[in-house]
Design a protein around this motif. Structure first.
Motif, PDB file in Angstrom:
ATOM      1  N   PRO A   1     -28.361  15.521  32.951  1.00 15.40           N
ATOM      2  CA  PRO A   1     -26.922  15.714  31.810  1.00 15.40           C
ATOM      3  C   PRO A   1     -25.617  14.710  31.895  1.00 15.40           C
ATOM      4  O   PRO A   1     -26.320  13.283  32.730  1.00 15.40           O
TER       5      PRO A   1
ATOM      6  N   ILE B   1     -33.325  16.250  39.542  1.00 12.95           N
ATOM      7  CA  ILE B   1     -33.126  17.280  38.921  1.00 12.95           C
ATOM      8  C   ILE B   1     -34.858  16.812  38.113  1.00 12.95           C
ATOM      9  O   ILE B   1     -34.941  18.436  37.596  1.00 12.95           O
TER      10      ILE B   1
ATOM     11  N   VAL C   1     -31.007  23.656  38.867  1.00 15.88           N
ATOM     12  CA  VAL C   1     -30.742  22.252  38.266  1.00 15.88           C
ATOM     13  C   VAL C   1     -29.566  22.919  38.123  1.00 15.88           C
ATOM     14  O   VAL C   1     -27.960  21.557  37.721  1.00 15.88           O
ATOM     15  N   GLY C   2     -28.336  24.015  37.937  1.00 17.15           N
ATOM     16  CA  GLY C   2     -27.361  24.087  37.913  1.00 17.15           C
ATOM     17  C   GLY C   2     -26.166  23.532  38.863  1.00 17.15           C
ATOM     18  O   GLY C   2     -25.317  23.022  38.178  1.00 17.15           O
TER      19      GLY C   2
ATOM     20  N   THR D   1     -26.306  20.179  38.711  1.00 18.08           N
ATOM     21  CA  THR D   1     -25.406  19.344  37.688  1.00 18.08           C
ATOM     22  C   THR D   1     -23.560  19.747  38.314  1.00 18.08           C
ATOM     23  O   THR D   1     -23.096  19.112  37.808  1.00 18.08           O
TER      24      THR D   1
ATOM     25  N   TRP E   1     -37.215  20.650  37.508  1.00 20.27           N
ATOM     26  CA  TRP E   1     -37.665  20.832  36.301  1.00 20.27           C
ATOM     27  C   TRP E   1     -39.175  21.227  36.078  1.00 20.27           C
ATOM     28  O   TRP E   1     -39.920  22.017  35.722  1.00 20.27           O
TER      29      TRP E   1
ATOM     30  N   LEU F   1     -27.345  28.300  35.529  1.00 20.83           N
ATOM     31  CA  LEU F   1     -28.219  26.975  34.619  1.00 20.83           C
ATOM     32  C   LEU F   1     -27.488  27.066  32.981  1.00 20.83           C
ATOM     33  O   LEU F   1     -27.385  25.674  32.495  1.00 20.83           O
TER      34      LEU F   1
ATOM     35  N   TRP G   1     -23.550  25.747  33.552  1.00 21.48           N
ATOM     36  CA  TRP G   1     -23.067  24.052  34.123  1.00 21.48           C
ATOM     37  C   TRP G   1     -24.552  22.879  33.033  1.00 21.48           C
ATOM     38  O   TRP G   1     -23.771  22.047  32.794  1.00 21.48           O
ATOM     39  N   TYR G   2     -25.551  23.237  33.437  1.00 20.70           N
ATOM     40  CA  TYR G   2     -26.608  22.759  32.527  1.00 20.70           C
ATOM     41  C   TYR G   2     -26.546  22.355  31.438  1.00 20.70           C
ATOM     42  O   TYR G   2     -26.529  21.587  30.551  1.00 20.70           O
TER      43      TYR G   2
END
Length: 325
Positions: free
Chosen positions: A325, A285, A266-267, A270, A289, A145, A148-149
C-alpha cells in the motif's frame, strides 16, 4: 519510544513489595500499552501500563485469571489497578519462540509440537466466560481488507459482494463451533514465551473469544511475522488431528478461518502503516498474502475466491505476494 516513566508508576508500586525496584522500559507492540521490567534483589517482574481511554487492562486480567485457574501458563498476577491501567505480573523473561527458533532452528519442530499440545489441552476445557466469535465478528474483521488495503492500492471494489461472499463461505462452520473453545486470537511465535523455568508461557490473550478450534492453529501455523514452511504446517496439523480428533470438516474450516484471518491482517497492517505511522508492518503483508492465496485455493472458499478474482487484479497478488500500500 519515550523512556519517560508514566505518571502514577511509583504510586502504584508503592502499594506493592516492589516499591524500591529499578524500572527499565521495554519495547512495546502495536498498541498503546507500555511494558517495564522491574528488578529488586535479584528478582524480576513485569509491569504493564494500559492507560484509559485508549487501553483497558480488565480483559487481560479476566483472561489471565481464567487461564491460570484452568491450569494453563499465563503470567501470575502480582498486583493490579485496572482503573488506572496498571498490572504487575511475573516475568517470563526475554526468550520468545520466534527469536529462539531463529537461533536454534533444530528445535523448531519440538517447540511447535509443544505449542500444538497447549492448544489441544485448551480445547479439552469448556470455553471460558468470553463473548462469542460469531458471524458479526468474522465479517467485521474480514471487512478490514476492503476498508484499508483496497483504498490504499487504489481499488474501487464491490463491498456488498465481498460481505456476501464471506457470509456464504463462513456459514457452514458456525454450527461446528458450538459450544466452542476458548480462542486466544493472537497465538503465534511472538506471543509464546520460553520462561527460564521451562515450558511455554502465554501472553497477549486479552481479546479471547469463544469460537472454532481451527482459529488459533491458523494464527500459529500461518504466522504473519515469521515463515512457517508448508511442510511443518501440514505436520503440525496432523499432530493436532491425532491429539484432538476434530472431525472430517476440520481442514475446510481451517482454510475458511485462514483466509478470514489473513484478510483481516492485511487490513490491520495497512491501517497500522497508514493511520498510525507504523510502516514496518508493510513488510509482513506479502507473507500474509501468500498464506491467503493457499487458503483461497480450497473449495470451501469458492465464493470468496471468485470475489478476489473479480475485484483484485492478479498482478497485485503475484510475485511479492501483494502490492504494498
Amino acid at each position: 519510544m519515550s523512556d519517560a516513566l508514566p505518571d502514577g508508576l511509583h504510586e502504584f508500586l508503592g502499594q506493592t513489595d516492589w516499591a524500591d525496584a529499578t524500572v527499565a522500559p521495554l519495547e512495546g507492540d502495536a498498541s498503546f500499552r507500555r511494558y517495564f521490567r522491574l528488578n529488586l534483589s535479584g528478582e524480576s517482574a513485569m509491569l504493564m501500563h494500559a492507560p484509559p481511554p485508549h487501553e483497558d487492562p480488565k480483559p487481560f486480567l479476566h483472561v489471565a485469571h481464567w487461564l491460570t485457574d484452568v491450569g494453563l501458563r499465563a503470567p501470575r498476577i502480582i498486583a493490579e489497578d485496572a482503573e488506572a491501567g496498571w498490572v504487575l505480573t511475573e516475568d517470563f523473561g526475554d526468550e520468545r519462540v520466534r527469536e529462539w527458533i531463529d537461533a536454534h532452528p533444530g528445535e523448531e519442530r519440538a517447540i511447535y509440537t509443544a505449542a500444538i499440545d497447549t492448544l489441544a489441552q485448551l480445547h479439552t476445557i469448556p470455553p471460558g466466560p468470553f463473548p462469542p466469535y460469531d458471524m458479526a465478528v468474522y465479517l467485521r474483521e474480514a471487512m478490514l481488507l476492503v476498508e484499508w488495503y483496497c483504498p490504499a492500492v487504489g481499488l474501487d471494489v464491490d463491498l456488498e459482494g465481498y460481505r456476501q461472499a464471506w457470509e456464504a463461505a463462513l456459514a457452514p462452520l458456525l454450527d461446528r463451533q458450538q459450544p466452542g473453545v476458548t480462542v486466544l486470537r493472537d497465538y503465534h511465535a511472538e506471543n509464546i514465551m520460553l520462561p527460564p523455568d521451562g515450558g511455554q508461557g502465554l501472553i497477549d490473550f486479552q481479546d479471547a473469544l469463544v469460537g472454532h478450534p481451527a482459529y488459533d492453529l491458523v494464527s500459529l501455523l500461518q504466522d504473519a511475522r515469521r515463515d512457517v514452511s508448508p511442510e511443518l504446517e501440514a505436520e503440525m496439523l496432523a499432530h493436532y488431528r491425532a491429539k484432538a480428533a476434530p472431525g472430517e470438516d476440520f481442514d475446510a474450516d481451517y482454510a475458511r478461518l485462514g483466509a478470514q484471518r489473513n484478510a483481516k491482517i492485511v487490513g490491520i497492517f495497512t491501517r497500522l502503516a497508514k493511520r498510525d505511522g507504523k510502516a514496518r508492518y508493510l513488510a509482513m503483508i506479502p507473507r500474509v498474502w501468500d498464506a491467503m492465496e493457499r487458503d483461497l485455493a480450497h473449495p470451501a472458499l469458492g465464493p470468496v475466491a471468485d470475489w478476489f478474482a473479480a475485484n483484485i487484479p492478479q498482478e497485485l497478488r503475484d510475485a511479492s505476494g501483494g502490492k504494498m500500500p
